[in-house]
Design an enzyme around this catalytic site. Structure first.
Site, PDB file in Angstrom:
ATOM      1  N   GLU A   9      46.706  39.273 -45.982  1.00 11.20           N
ATOM      2  CA  GLU A   9      45.767  40.268 -45.479  1.00 11.20           C
ATOM      3  C   GLU A   9      44.454  40.226 -46.272  1.00 11.20           C
ATOM      4  O   GLU A   9      43.372  40.423 -45.698  1.00 11.20           O
ATOM      5  CB  GLU A   9      46.411  41.657 -45.554  1.00 11.20           C
ATOM      6  CG  GLU A   9      47.590  41.811 -44.598  1.00 11.20           C
ATOM      7  CD  GLU A   9      48.458  43.021 -44.897  1.00 11.20           C
ATOM      8  OE1 GLU A   9      48.885  43.693 -43.953  1.00 11.20           O
ATOM      9  OE2 GLU A   9      48.732  43.275 -46.097  1.00 11.20           O
ATOM     10  N   GLU A  46      57.166  41.503 -45.141  1.00  5.46           N
ATOM     11  CA  GLU A  46      57.416  42.916 -45.429  1.00  5.46           C
ATOM     12  C   GLU A  46      58.750  43.428 -44.902  1.00  5.46           C
ATOM     13  O   GLU A  46      59.426  44.244 -45.551  1.00  5.46           O
ATOM     14  CB  GLU A  46      56.272  43.778 -44.860  1.00  5.46           C
ATOM     15  CG  GLU A  46      54.970  43.697 -45.639  1.00  5.46           C
ATOM     16  CD  GLU A  46      54.089  42.535 -45.229  1.00  5.46           C
ATOM     17  OE1 GLU A  46      52.936  42.468 -45.681  1.00  5.46           O
ATOM     18  OE2 GLU A  46      54.554  41.675 -44.445  1.00  5.46           O
TER      19      GLU A  46
END
Length: 255
Positions: free
Chosen positions: A113, A133
């Site tokens: 990200e 995640e």
């Protein structure tokens, strides 16, 4: 000690993630340092471009240090950890100067990200991208399901986030997420920057703003920034400011 280090050579600033013992995972302190460096860079007209690198070749960044968020309450996790990360990554994305992320190693989770918040990315052949995640019971929280979808095909993002797959450098290059794959990605990034630093800084800044507005990157703020830049150069603005200071009625020329 882990940190984000700032150096500058000529007109290129380098921000280096330094937490190799944890594969350059981001801590609260590192996020705060990154934010402070970005504010400094934004105000320094002597900086024409920014390169984001990391210590070592094993990983660019494997995301957020679990020790930084693992014990947070649900409210603290969403209100502070996620929002603070978003705020800082958005700050990077909206930096006036062009930015390049140098992925000498893996970019996972928040590291991916972070790279996505830069304008361009270069990647080592052995590096990989991932959104792991779900493996620790959370979801991408720093724009992995938002900004990343403007840069990569939806099925590829789903492959990482929903199926736990890693994306290799050849596929990242084929889809356009990275500008180059090179055995020396830092050198490749510097070659890209050689031309960038010779261009008009103001023209580059406005072009970046226009491109981001078209892509929906904080469109409302971008539109107002462009409009404000145009009016700031007008005779009407000069007359309005002069009239205010002289305590008289303005006589706007309309130019």
């Amino acid at each position: 000690m882990s940190g984000v280090h700032f150096t500058q050579e000529d007109r290129v600033a380098e921000l280096r993630l330094d937490n190799p013992a944890k594969m350059n995972a981001l801590t609260v302190e590192m996020l705060d340092q990154l934010a402070a460096h970005l504010d400094r860079i934004e105000r320094d007209r002597g900086i024409a471009a920014v390169m984001l690198t990391a210590e070592g070749e094993r990983a660019f960044c494997t995301g957020a240090d679990i020790n930084g968020w693992g014990d947070l309450s649900p409210a603290e996790f969403s209100r502070h950890w996620v929002r603070d990360g978003h705020r800082i990554f958005d700050r990077l994305a909206r930096l006036s100067q062009p930015t390049i992320a140098v992925l000498s190693g893996h970019a996972f989770g928040g590291g991916l990200e972070l790279a996505a918040a830069c304008d361009l990315r270069v990647m080592a052949p052995t590096a990989a991208l991932a959104l792991p995640e779900a493996g620790v019971g959370i979801v991408p929280g720093w724009s992995g399901t938002q900004r990343l979808l403007r840069l990569m095909p939806e099925p590829m993002v789903k492959e990482m986030a929903l199926f736990g797959h890693r994306i290799k450098s050849d596929r990242a290059l084929a889809c356009g997420f990275v500008a180059a794959v090179d055995d020396d990605p830092r050198a490749a990034a510097l070659r890209l920057l050689e031309r960038a630093v010779t261009l008009s800084p103001r023209a580059v800044e406005i072009a970046k703003t226009m491109i981001h507005a078209a892509q929906g990157e904080d469109r409302a703020a971008m539109v107002e920034a462009l409009g404000s830049a145009a009016i700031a150069a007008s005779d009407d603005r000069a007359e309005g400011v002069a009239a205010f200071r002289d305590k008289r009625t303005a006589d706007f020329p309309g130019t």
